[in-house]
Design a protein around this motif. Structure first.
Motif, short mmCIF file in Angstrom:
data_model
loop_
_atom_site.label_atom_id
_atom_site.label_comp_id
_atom_site.label_asym_id
_atom_site.label_seq_id
_atom_site.Cartn_x
_atom_site.Cartn_y
_atom_site.Cartn_z
N UNK A 189 31.71 -13.23 41.56
CA UNK A 189 32.36 -14.49 41.89
C UNK A 189 31.75 -15.05 43.17
N UNK A 190 31.24 -16.27 43.10
CA UNK A 190 30.65 -16.94 44.25
C UNK A 190 31.50 -18.17 44.55
N UNK A 191 32.20 -18.16 45.67
CA UNK A 191 33.01 -19.31 46.03
C UNK A 191 32.15 -20.55 46.20
N UNK A 192 32.67 -21.69 45.80
CA UNK A 192 31.87 -22.91 45.79
C UNK A 192 31.40 -23.35 47.17
N UNK A 219 26.07 -7.99 47.57
CA UNK A 219 26.33 -7.99 46.13
C UNK A 219 25.22 -8.76 45.40
N UNK A 220 24.85 -9.90 45.95
CA UNK A 220 23.76 -10.67 45.37
C UNK A 220 22.46 -9.86 45.41
N UNK A 221 22.17 -9.25 46.55
CA UNK A 221 20.93 -8.48 46.69
C UNK A 221 20.88 -7.31 45.72
N UNK A 222 22.02 -6.71 45.42
CA UNK A 222 22.06 -5.55 44.54
C UNK A 222 21.95 -5.92 43.07
N UNK A 223 22.63 -7.00 42.66
CA UNK A 223 22.76 -7.28 41.23
C UNK A 223 21.97 -8.49 40.74
N UNK A 261 32.37 -17.03 50.11
CA UNK A 261 32.14 -15.60 49.95
C UNK A 261 31.79 -15.19 48.54
N UNK A 262 31.28 -13.97 48.43
CA UNK A 262 30.88 -13.38 47.15
C UNK A 262 31.69 -12.11 46.95
#
Length: 293
Positions: free
Chosen positions: A70-73, A85-89, A60-61
């Motif tokens: 934070x991006x879990x491995x 979150x990834x798409x926004x930032x 998860x992010x």
């Protein structure tokens, strides 16, 4: 089908660390998109495996209290691409990992496995370098964090110490705030191919969009490990946005990269691709940031 000595299933992060200490020769397996293929080829015959795939706490992010992403491995490439979150930032990271293999690979492959392999051609690596990523590792002495530039030691080798597993990758708020980027993968085929060269650029512009406050550029397959072209970054900082700057920025990357000859491409060709892709990615990043050239 798979020649292995033993398979241990970790029940928690602390259990994975204990298994790593008890079986120091064992290999970590997450999605298995690399390890299982290598085993079928006989490259890891008789290996011991420690599976961490069941550890959902590493998926998860999320946003940390300090604003870091934070991006879990164990987060899959598909999850990263779709995550809000990834798409926004930092949408460029989602775009980069969406070029890994095919849909099946992207559904099973993980960001942790992609970085822990230590290969310079990994599609996530140049973007993570360009965004000042921090690698989180958990081991017998607790949590250790280090810049991703220090995580890569040499080709195929990363700084994972005795008993450690990678638990997350973090992007500091300072690295992504008001920053826009673009990734270009050059490969011999349009789908399911390893990068001949990967280029990731991001910029932060002044409020009026006319000046480059900060620029970052990183490459995969331009050296034995992913690397930043800091000469180009320094050249662009504080300069007015222009096509002339894009050209100077792209030419300056030659000061810091050292691509190799291989059956995939000659060194001179990779150098040419690096310059051209840096120019194109810089221009696209400026446009995404609201600048005009």
């Amino acid at each position: 089908m798979y020649d292995m000595k033993a398979l241990y299933q970790a029940q928690s992060v602390s259990d994975a660390v204990a298994l790593r200490l008890a079986h120091p020769a064992a290999h970590i397996i997450a999605g298995g998109s690399d390890v299982l293929v290598q085993m079928r080829e006989g490259k890891r015959a008789g290996v011991e495996l420690i599976s961490i795939y069941g550890l959902d706490e590493l998926r998860g992010v999320s946003l940390e209290d300090d604003g870091a992403i934070r991006i879990g491995s164990l987060t899959s490439f598909s999850h990263i691409t779709r995550d809000p979150i990834i798409q926004k930032y930092i949408n460029v990271l989602g775009e980069a990992v969406d070029q890994v293999g095919g849909p099946q690979i992207r559904n099973i492959g993980t960001i942790g496995g992609n970085t822990c392999n230590g290969v310079t051609s990994a599609d996530s690596s140049s973007t993570l370098h360009a965004w000042d990523a921090i690698v989180e590792l958990t081991g017998p002495d607790g949590v250790r964090r280090q810049p991703i530039q220090e995580f890569y030691i040499r080709a195929g080798r990363v700084d994972i110490r005795e008993g450690e597993i990678q638990t997350a990758i973090l992007i500091p708020k300072e690295s992504y705030q008001n920053t826009f980027g673009h990734y270009i993968k050059y490969a011999m085929r349009n789908a399911m191919d390893i990068a001949t060269l990967g280029t990731s650029v991001n910029v932060r512009l002044s409020a009026d969009g006319k000046t480059v406050e900060r620029a970052r550029v990183a490459f995969g397959v331009a050296g034995p490990v992913p690397l930043r072209a800091k000469t180009a970054e320094a050249l662009a900082a504080g300069k007015p946005v222009s096509l002339e700057l894009a050209e100077a920025f792209s030419q300056a990357v030659k000061e810091d990269i050292n691509p190799r000859d291989s059956w995939r491409a000659a060194k001179d060709f990779r150098m040419h691709i690096a310059v051209e892709s840096a120019r194109r990615a810089f221009i696209e990043s400026v446009k995404l940031a609201g600048g005009e050239l």
